[in-house]
Design an enzyme around this catalytic site. Structure first.
Site, PDB file in Angstrom:
ATOM      1  N   SER A  12       0.814  -1.217   0.000  1.00  0.00           N
ATOM      2  CA  SER A  12       0.000   0.000   0.000  1.00  0.00           C
ATOM      3  C   SER A  12       0.846   1.264   0.000  1.00  0.00           C
ATOM      4  O   SER A  12       0.324   2.364  -0.189  1.00  0.00           O
ATOM      5  CB  SER A  12      -0.901   0.018   1.230  1.00  0.00           C
ATOM      6  OG  SER A  12      -0.115   0.147   2.406  1.00  0.00           O
ATOM      7  N   MET A  36      -2.087  -2.085  -5.549  1.00  0.00           N
ATOM      8  CA  MET A  36      -3.441  -2.054  -6.125  1.00  0.00           C
ATOM      9  C   MET A  36      -3.923  -0.619  -6.255  1.00  0.00           C
ATOM     10  O   MET A  36      -3.869   0.148  -5.286  1.00  0.00           O
ATOM     11  CB  MET A  36      -4.422  -2.805  -5.217  1.00  0.00           C
ATOM     12  CG  MET A  36      -4.431  -4.283  -5.370  1.00  0.00           C
ATOM     13  SD  MET A  36      -5.630  -5.012  -4.228  1.00  0.00           S
ATOM     14  CE  MET A  36      -4.791  -4.758  -2.670  1.00  0.00           C
ATOM     15  N   CYS A 101     -14.244  -3.809   0.514  1.00  0.00           N
ATOM     16  CA  CYS A 101     -13.044  -3.796  -0.323  1.00  0.00           C
ATOM     17  C   CYS A 101     -12.221  -5.060  -0.090  1.00  0.00           C
ATOM     18  O   CYS A 101     -11.743  -5.691  -1.038  1.00  0.00           O
ATOM     19  CB  CYS A 101     -12.211  -2.556  -0.034  1.00  0.00           C
ATOM     20  SG  CYS A 101     -10.696  -2.447  -1.017  1.00  0.00           S
ATOM     21  N   GLY A 126      -0.463  -6.797   5.063  1.00  0.00           N
ATOM     22  CA  GLY A 126       0.072  -6.196   6.271  1.00  0.00           C
ATOM     23  C   GLY A 126      -0.950  -6.041   7.377  1.00  0.00           C
ATOM     24  O   GLY A 126      -0.769  -5.222   8.280  1.00  0.00           O
ATOM     25  N   CYS A 222     -10.144   6.487   1.519  1.00  0.00           N
ATOM     26  CA  CYS A 222      -9.203   7.161   0.627  1.00  0.00           C
ATOM     27  C   CYS A 222      -9.906   8.075  -0.361  1.00  0.00           C
ATOM     28  O   CYS A 222      -9.490   9.196  -0.577  1.00  0.00           O
ATOM     29  CB  CYS A 222      -8.378   6.118  -0.134  1.00  0.00           C
ATOM     30  SG  CYS A 222      -7.383   6.815  -1.470  1.00  0.00           S
TER      31      CYS A 222
END
Length: 418
Positions: A12, A36, A101, A126, A222
């Site tokens: 990420s 991604m 998600c 993670g 986000c």
């Protein structure tokens, strides 16, 4: 001689996924880092930081000398997460895109890409979470499609992998993984599961990952970024003006632009009101948003709810629940909220009723009810119905008392003649 295991690590650009990739390499695995892209930042005027995130992820992979890939799931995210989010808001609910998600993107499309396209033996993330199997067992799993039948073969020997809380209970992220499918969980590694956040930061500092340590902890969604939520959501949903209505006396307190700009329990900023008022309910047929004074008003507290069809991580409800149709466990509907004891009742359609030992503030339709037994996360179901609030129950009790104490009316015509 055993072949080197190939693990694809979701990157990420943050400290957690960076340290996860580092630990995997230290264990001797062949590691590939993949970033991604789930939201088209070109539409967001630079608010979403995906370009910077991708650059940070690439720097880590370069420092670790591992391959780096990018993959785009913008279209899939729009159709399976964001469109769902808009529909839920229109229904008066408050969705959780992070859980969706993980379910639809990371542990479905990304998992298939890692195993199928890149030929990985396992995937890694993670997340602060653990499973009931050793890492080596994940490499021995085979991707077999689950038969789409109503009942499974009762002679089938099953040994489902359990999802367990991370050692750092404050950072534990099993809440966000509560809709992950069993097939993907079987072939996923969580390198940070036994570590604390502070220790992860120490590892990152020793490894020289200064650029990821400087980043702020990612909070919220986000694609909303730094903008005001109301302004953002009104870019996608038409305004539905309505009134703020006092739940106590029905008085109109002010106006709003749409019920979907509010969630239960939040402060309602009503023009001209000196005191704080809080959202306790919504009526999408009238566009009324009901509010109450004080943050701990009884209208905010409830002790029963119903979910939609429940997702059990082990694919089936616990044996105790199947046998007795009831089970005691712990519940939360928000990440990091204290676990609350509850009784779960299983319905014929796979949904569940939840009865809490004590009322909880701001239970919210659209959020996920997540169950725990000890350290094990059992799964989750979307909240679709709430029981009456403590305020409503109290009002009903008061009306009953009044009715019981009121003098009985006598029918004069039924009196015997003197």
């Amino acid at each position: 001689m055993q072949a080197v295991r190939h693990v694809v690590c979701a990157m990420s650009g943050g400290v957690d996924s960076s340290v996860a990739a580092l630990l995997l390499k230290r264990r001797g695995y062949q590691v590939t880092g993949v970033f991604m892209r789930n939201w088209d930042s070109l539409d967001e005027h630079g608010v979403c930081t995906s370009e910077k995130d991708c650059e940070d992820a690439y720097k880590v992979c370069h420092m670790l000398d591992i391959p780096f890939h990018q993959v785009s799931y913008v279209k899939e995210y729009w159709h399976e997460v964001f469109s769902n989010l808009l529909k839920e808001y229109e229904k008066g609910r408050t969705p959780n895109p992070d859980i969706l998600c993980n379910k639809h993107i990371k542990f479905n499309y990304f998992f298939q890409y890692a195993i199928g396209s890149l030929g990985a033996d396992a995937m890694a993330t993670g997340h602060y979470a653990r499973t009931s199997q050793e890492d080596e067992e994940a490499f021995q799993q085979r991707l077999t499609p689950r038969p789409q039948t109503l009942f499974r073969n009762r002679f089938e020997i099953r040994n489902p992998v359990r999802l367990l809380q991370g050692a750092d209970h404050f950072k534990d992220q099993t809440f966000f993984l509560s809709q992950v499918p069993q097939g993907a969980l079987r072939r996923t590694l969580f390198p940070l599961g036994e570590l604390t956040k502070d220790f992860v930061k120490k590892i990152a500092a020793e490894a020289g990952f200064k650029h990821v340590l400087k980043r702020k902890e990612s909070m919220g969604i986000c694609f909303i970024g730094e903008r005001h939520f109301e302004k953002f959501i009104l870019e996608y949903l038409d305004p539905h003006p309505g009134n703020f209505v006092s739940v106590e006396d029905g008085k109109i307190m002010g106006t709003h632009k749409g019920w979907f700009t509010f969630t239960l329990g939040q402060r309602a900023r009503i023009g001209g009101q000196r005191d704080a008022w809080f959202v306790v309910d919504k009526d999408i047929t009238t566009s009324d948003v009901f509010v109450a004074p004080t943050t701990n008003h009884p209208a905010l507290f409830r002790d029963t709810l119903r979910t939609g069809r429940f997702h059990w991580i082990a694919e089936e409800p616990p044996a105790e629940l199947i046998k007795n149709k009831m089970m005691e466990c712990n519940f939360r509907f928000l990440h990091q909220m204290p676990l609350e004891p509850c009784t779960v009742t299983l319905n014929m359609d796979g949904s569940v009723w939840v009865t809490l030992v004590k009322p909880v503030r701001a239970l919210t339709p659209g959020q996920f009810a997540v169950f725990y037994k000890g350290d094990e996360c059992l799964g989750s179901g979307k909240i679709i119905r709430l029981g009456p609030s403590m305020y409503t129950l109290h009002q009903g009790q008061e009306r009953m008392k009044v009715a019981e104490t009121a003098p009985a009316k006598t029918d004069q015509s039924s009196k015997p003649a003197r």
